[in-house]
Design a protein around this motif. Sequence first.
Motif, PDB file in Angstrom:
ATOM      1  N   ALA A  23       0.823  -1.226   0.000  1.00  0.00           N
ATOM      2  CA  ALA A  23       0.000   0.000   0.000  1.00  0.00           C
ATOM      3  C   ALA A  23       0.850   1.266   0.000  1.00  0.00           C
ATOM      4  CB  ALA A  23      -0.974  -0.009   1.181  1.00  0.00           C
ATOM      5  N   VAL A  24       1.957   1.240  -0.740  1.00  0.00           N
ATOM      6  CA  VAL A  24       2.841   2.406  -0.839  1.00  0.00           C
ATOM      7  C   VAL A  24       2.600   3.085  -2.187  1.00  0.00           C
ATOM      8  CG1 VAL A  24       5.266   3.128  -1.015  1.00  0.00           C
ATOM      9  CG2 VAL A  24       4.609   1.365   0.637  1.00  0.00           C
ATOM     10  N   PRO A  25       2.371   4.396  -2.203  1.00  0.00           N
ATOM     11  CA  PRO A  25       2.130   5.066  -3.489  1.00  0.00           C
ATOM     12  C   PRO A  25       3.396   5.173  -4.344  1.00  0.00           C
ATOM     13  CG  PRO A  25       2.110   6.661  -1.692  1.00  0.00           C
ATOM     14  CD  PRO A  25       2.256   5.311  -1.053  1.00  0.00           C
ATOM     15  N   VAL A  26       3.184   5.204  -5.652  1.00  0.00           N
ATOM     16  CA  VAL A  26       4.292   5.358  -6.608  1.00  0.00           C
ATOM     17  C   VAL A  26       4.201   6.746  -7.226  1.00  0.00           C
ATOM     18  CG1 VAL A  26       5.213   4.546  -8.823  1.00  0.00           C
ATOM     19  CG2 VAL A  26       4.433   2.882  -7.103  1.00  0.00           C
ATOM     20  N   LEU A  27       5.309   7.492  -7.146  1.00  0.00           N
ATOM     21  CA  LEU A  27       5.417   8.803  -7.794  1.00  0.00           C
ATOM     22  C   LEU A  27       6.450   8.622  -8.912  1.00  0.00           C
ATOM     23  CD1 LEU A  27       4.830  11.889  -7.777  1.00  0.00           C
ATOM     24  CD2 LEU A  27       6.726  12.139  -6.169  1.00  0.00           C
ATOM     25  N   GLU A  28       6.003   8.657 -10.157  1.00  0.00           N
ATOM     26  CA  GLU A  28       6.924   8.403 -11.272  1.00  0.00           C
ATOM     27  C   GLU A  28       7.723   9.672 -11.603  1.00  0.00           C
ATOM     28  OE1 GLU A  28       5.295   6.205 -14.725  1.00  0.00           O
ATOM     29  OE2 GLU A  28       3.461   6.143 -13.541  1.00  0.00           O
ATOM     30  N   ASP A  29       9.033   9.528 -11.720  1.00  0.00           N
ATOM     31  CA  ASP A  29       9.861  10.648 -12.156  1.00  0.00           C
ATOM     32  C   ASP A  29      10.024  10.540 -13.678  1.00  0.00           C
ATOM     33  OD1 ASP A  29      11.768  12.554 -12.744  1.00  0.00           O
ATOM     34  OD2 ASP A  29      13.033  12.135 -11.005  1.00  0.00           O
ATOM     35  N   CYS A  30       9.207  11.327 -14.382  1.00  0.00           N
ATOM     36  CA  CYS A  30       9.184  11.300 -15.860  1.00  0.00           C
ATOM     37  C   CYS A  30       9.978  12.455 -16.445  1.00  0.00           C
ATOM     38  CB  CYS A  30       7.734  11.410 -16.355  1.00  0.00           C
ATOM     39  SG  CYS A  30       6.640  10.133 -15.743  1.00  0.00           S
ATOM     40  N   SER A  31      10.881  13.026 -15.657  1.00  0.00           N
ATOM     41  CA  SER A  31      11.605  14.235 -16.101  1.00  0.00           C
ATOM     42  C   SER A  31      12.362  14.041 -17.400  1.00  0.00           C
ATOM     43  CB  SER A  31      12.596  14.682 -15.024  1.00  0.00           C
ATOM     44  OG  SER A  31      11.906  15.016 -13.857  1.00  0.00           O
ATOM     45  N   GLN A  32      12.747  12.784 -17.693  1.00  0.00           N
ATOM     46  CA  GLN A  32      13.511  12.528 -18.924  1.00  0.00           C
ATOM     47  C   GLN A  32      12.690  11.703 -19.908  1.00  0.00           C
ATOM     48  OE1 GLN A  32      17.469  11.021 -18.218  1.00  0.00           O
ATOM     49  NE2 GLN A  32      17.875  12.470 -16.579  1.00  0.00           N
ATOM     50  N   ALA A  33      11.382  11.641 -19.717  1.00  0.00           N
ATOM     51  CA  ALA A  33      10.630  10.641 -20.489  1.00  0.00           C
ATOM     52  C   ALA A  33       9.271  11.139 -20.960  1.00  0.00           C
ATOM     53  CB  ALA A  33      10.462   9.385 -19.637  1.00  0.00           C
ATOM     54  N   VAL A  65       5.854  13.230 -12.239  1.00  0.00           N
ATOM     55  CA  VAL A  65       6.487  14.546 -12.267  1.00  0.00           C
ATOM     56  C   VAL A  65       7.332  14.675 -13.529  1.00  0.00           C
ATOM     57  CG1 VAL A  65       8.234  15.976 -11.120  1.00  0.00           C
ATOM     58  CG2 VAL A  65       6.510  14.786  -9.769  1.00  0.00           C
ATOM     59  N   TYR A  66       7.267  15.852 -14.150  1.00  0.00           N
ATOM     60  CA  TYR A  66       8.042  16.165 -15.358  1.00  0.00           C
ATOM     61  C   TYR A  66       8.870  17.416 -15.091  1.00  0.00           C
ATOM     62  CZ  TYR A  66       4.754  13.058 -17.748  1.00  0.00           C
ATOM     63  OH  TYR A  66       4.019  11.972 -18.125  1.00  0.00           O
ATOM     64  N   SER A  67      10.053  17.460 -15.702  1.00  0.00           N
ATOM     65  CA  SER A  67      10.864  18.692 -15.685  1.00  0.00           C
ATOM     66  C   SER A  67      10.828  19.292 -17.087  1.00  0.00           C
ATOM     67  CB  SER A  67      12.313  18.343 -15.313  1.00  0.00           C
ATOM     68  OG  SER A  67      13.181  19.412 -15.664  1.00  0.00           O
ATOM     69  N   PHE A  68      10.840  20.608 -17.163  1.00  0.00           N
ATOM     70  CA  PHE A  68      10.943  21.287 -18.464  1.00  0.00           C
ATOM     71  C   PHE A  68      12.252  22.068 -18.564  1.00  0.00           C
ATOM     72  CE2 PHE A  68       6.197  21.322 -17.635  1.00  0.00           C
ATOM     73  CZ  PHE A  68       5.946  20.192 -18.411  1.00  0.00           C
ATOM     74  N   TYR A  69      13.280  21.560 -17.894  1.00  0.00           N
ATOM     75  CA  TYR A  69      14.637  22.120 -18.030  1.00  0.00           C
ATOM     76  C   TYR A  69      14.951  22.209 -19.535  1.00  0.00           C
ATOM     77  CZ  TYR A  69      19.678  22.480 -17.289  1.00  0.00           C
ATOM     78  OH  TYR A  69      20.981  22.898 -17.295  1.00  0.00           O
ATOM     79  N   PRO A  70      15.674  23.252 -19.956  1.00  0.00           N
ATOM     80  CA  PRO A  70      15.807  23.505 -21.405  1.00  0.00           C
ATOM     81  C   PRO A  70      16.221  22.323 -22.283  1.00  0.00           C
ATOM     82  CG  PRO A  70      16.687  25.349 -20.156  1.00  0.00           C
ATOM     83  CD  PRO A  70      16.310  24.307 -19.139  1.00  0.00           C
ATOM     84  N   THR A  71      17.026  21.396 -21.759  1.00  0.00           N
ATOM     85  CA  THR A  71      17.498  20.302 -22.617  1.00  0.00           C
ATOM     86  C   THR A  71      16.559  19.098 -22.649  1.00  0.00           C
ATOM     87  OG1 THR A  71      18.736  19.359 -20.789  1.00  0.00           O
ATOM     88  CG2 THR A  71      19.945  20.859 -22.249  1.00  0.00           C
ATOM     89  N   LYS A  72      15.468  19.143 -21.882  1.00  0.00           N
ATOM     90  CA  LYS A  72      14.573  17.970 -21.834  1.00  0.00           C
ATOM     91  C   LYS A  72      13.845  17.795 -23.171  1.00  0.00           C
ATOM     92  CE  LYS A  72      15.305  17.163 -17.419  1.00  0.00           C
ATOM     93  NZ  LYS A  72      16.606  16.588 -17.097  1.00  0.00           N
ATOM     94  N   ASN A  73      13.210  16.639 -23.361  1.00  0.00           N
ATOM     95  CA  ASN A  73      12.464  16.415 -24.620  1.00  0.00           C
ATOM     96  C   ASN A  73      11.433  17.524 -24.816  1.00  0.00           C
ATOM     97  OD1 ASN A  73      13.831  13.973 -24.145  1.00  0.00           O
ATOM     98  ND2 ASN A  73      12.433  12.915 -25.536  1.00  0.00           N
ATOM     99  N   LEU A  74      10.801  17.956 -23.729  1.00  0.00           N
ATOM    100  CA  LEU A  74       9.987  19.174 -23.760  1.00  0.00           C
ATOM    101  C   LEU A  74      10.654  20.151 -22.798  1.00  0.00           C
ATOM    102  CD1 LEU A  74       7.528  20.767 -24.695  1.00  0.00           C
ATOM    103  CD2 LEU A  74       6.223  19.751 -22.824  1.00  0.00           C
ATOM    104  N   GLY A  75      11.346  21.139 -23.349  1.00  0.00           N
ATOM    105  CA  GLY A  75      12.125  22.048 -22.507  1.00  0.00           C
ATOM    106  C   GLY A  75      11.753  23.494 -22.762  1.00  0.00           C
ATOM    107  N   GLY A  76      11.722  24.283 -21.713  1.00  0.00           N
ATOM    108  CA  GLY A  76      11.455  25.714 -21.849  1.00  0.00           C
ATOM    109  C   GLY A  76      12.751  26.475 -22.033  1.00  0.00           C
ATOM    110  N   HIS A  85      10.717   3.989 -26.402  1.00  0.00           N
ATOM    111  CA  HIS A  85      11.833   4.810 -25.886  1.00  0.00           C
ATOM    112  C   HIS A  85      11.774   6.177 -26.580  1.00  0.00           C
ATOM    113  CE1 HIS A  85      15.802   5.731 -24.446  1.00  0.00           C
ATOM    114  NE2 HIS A  85      16.243   4.489 -24.353  1.00  0.00           N
ATOM    115  N   VAL A  86      11.922   7.272 -25.830  1.00  0.00           N
ATOM    116  CA  VAL A  86      11.909   8.590 -26.480  1.00  0.00           C
ATOM    117  C   VAL A  86      13.296   9.254 -26.500  1.00  0.00           C
ATOM    118  CG1 VAL A  86       9.449   9.080 -26.195  1.00  0.00           C
ATOM    119  CG2 VAL A  86      11.045   9.734 -24.372  1.00  0.00           C
ATOM    120  N   PHE A  87      14.318   8.463 -26.155  1.00  0.00           N
ATOM    121  CA  PHE A  87      15.712   8.877 -26.337  1.00  0.00           C
ATOM    122  C   PHE A  87      15.993  10.315 -25.905  1.00  0.00           C
ATOM    123  CE2 PHE A  87      15.689   4.970 -28.694  1.00  0.00           C
ATOM    124  CZ  PHE A  87      16.849   4.403 -28.199  1.00  0.00           C
ATOM    125  N   HIS A  88      15.689  10.594 -24.637  1.00  0.00           N
ATOM    126  CA  HIS A  88      16.220  11.836 -24.070  1.00  0.00           C
ATOM    127  C   HIS A  88      17.741  11.823 -24.233  1.00  0.00           C
ATOM    128  CE1 HIS A  88      16.965  15.242 -21.630  1.00  0.00           C
ATOM    129  NE2 HIS A  88      17.556  14.541 -20.685  1.00  0.00           N
TER     130      HIS A  88
END
Length: 376
Positions: free
Chosen positions: A160-170, A188-199, A289-292
């Motif tokens: 009964a432990v929750p899963v928080l997926e780190d999708c920052s590179q995916a 959770v996603y990151s939009f750091y400039p070099t990510k697949n979706l980056g600001g 695979h999205v090859f970050h």
Amino acid sequence: MSQSQPIPQTDPRAGYLRRKAEIDAAVTRVLSGGQYILGSEMEAFEAEFAAWTEAEQAIAVGNGTDGLVIGLLALGVQPGDRVITVSHTAVATVSAIEMIGAVPVLVDTDACYGMDPSGLSHVLDACLREGRRVGAVIPVHLYGQAADLEPICATAARAAVPVLEDCSQAHGATLGGRQVGRYGQAAVYSFYPTKNLGGYGDGGMITTDVAALADECRACRQYGWRERFVSASAGRNSRLDEMQAAILRVKLASLSEDNARRGAIAALYDQGLATAPIERPQRRAQAGHVFHQYVIRAEGRDDLKARLAERGIGTGLHYPVPVHLQPAYAGRIALADGELPNTEASARVILSLPMYPELTDTDVERVIAAISASMS
Ligand SMILES: Cc1ncc(COP(=O)(O)O)c(C=O)c1O
């Protein structure tokens, strides 16, 4: 890029230049509009990103690290709780756990650089035997490929432990045809400039299907407010600004196309490096695979890196030192079974080749030729 020009490992500026007119128009729209924080651009981006990731709700935050912190808090993780994750990741995954007073426990990775499900199972059992509360499990989908989510989520669910997926590179990675981020309670996603979706600054997003979690995250990102000037709970400040939201909306529109280009570049590398004395990335069965990153393994990695640099080819190390061996963490972080052999072995041989959608086929051929020449 011409034959003589250097090829960087990543190039967020090329992504800007490719969409310059649209991005400039989006920035001007925000500047002239007069609303710079928590406005219509962020709301529209949240709705568009939720639709794109097939999540019910998306909550924009200041960066990926804050997304992990706010996600863990919303999941009810308490100071002193164990949170199980990996050491072969951006340090942010682990630092977020400590930021809320929880205690990271790190598990080794498998051949695809995802959390080893059997390591998770051992460490979870050990925590429970010792009477420790486990607040969450954070699998990281490193380099753009899903972790082995089915056994990971099944193991977490039996306790009964929750899963928080780190999708920052995916952003957009799939497993069994289903997007990452759709397996756990939240992602959770990151939009750091070099990510697949980056600001072009910092940015992050939390996605979930659980309305109460989304509500908690929204309040937490702005002082615990559900109503202006009323802090019903203790929150913080982590807001995605309107300028980044407007830019990210432009880039989201071509994310599928960009991910497909990354896949095509990876296929060229796979083909061109088939007989080179290096190991190419392993693909998990059923994984989209999205090859970050395109990460090879090479004995004599540091020499290869130096020789490629002499030929104008940029490469990266993601990451040169695993989190548990970083000065801030060494000797004080709990490790599953006391050691992480795959993680430490990987850190010695991994090398990230140039990877961004604007790389041309000719650039990729130059990288392949430079690797062959450097190793002969
Ligand atoms: C796997 C992973 N987790 C978390 C983060 C943290 O994201 P940010 O830099 O947006 O805080 C990153 C980005 O570097 C990352 O790659």
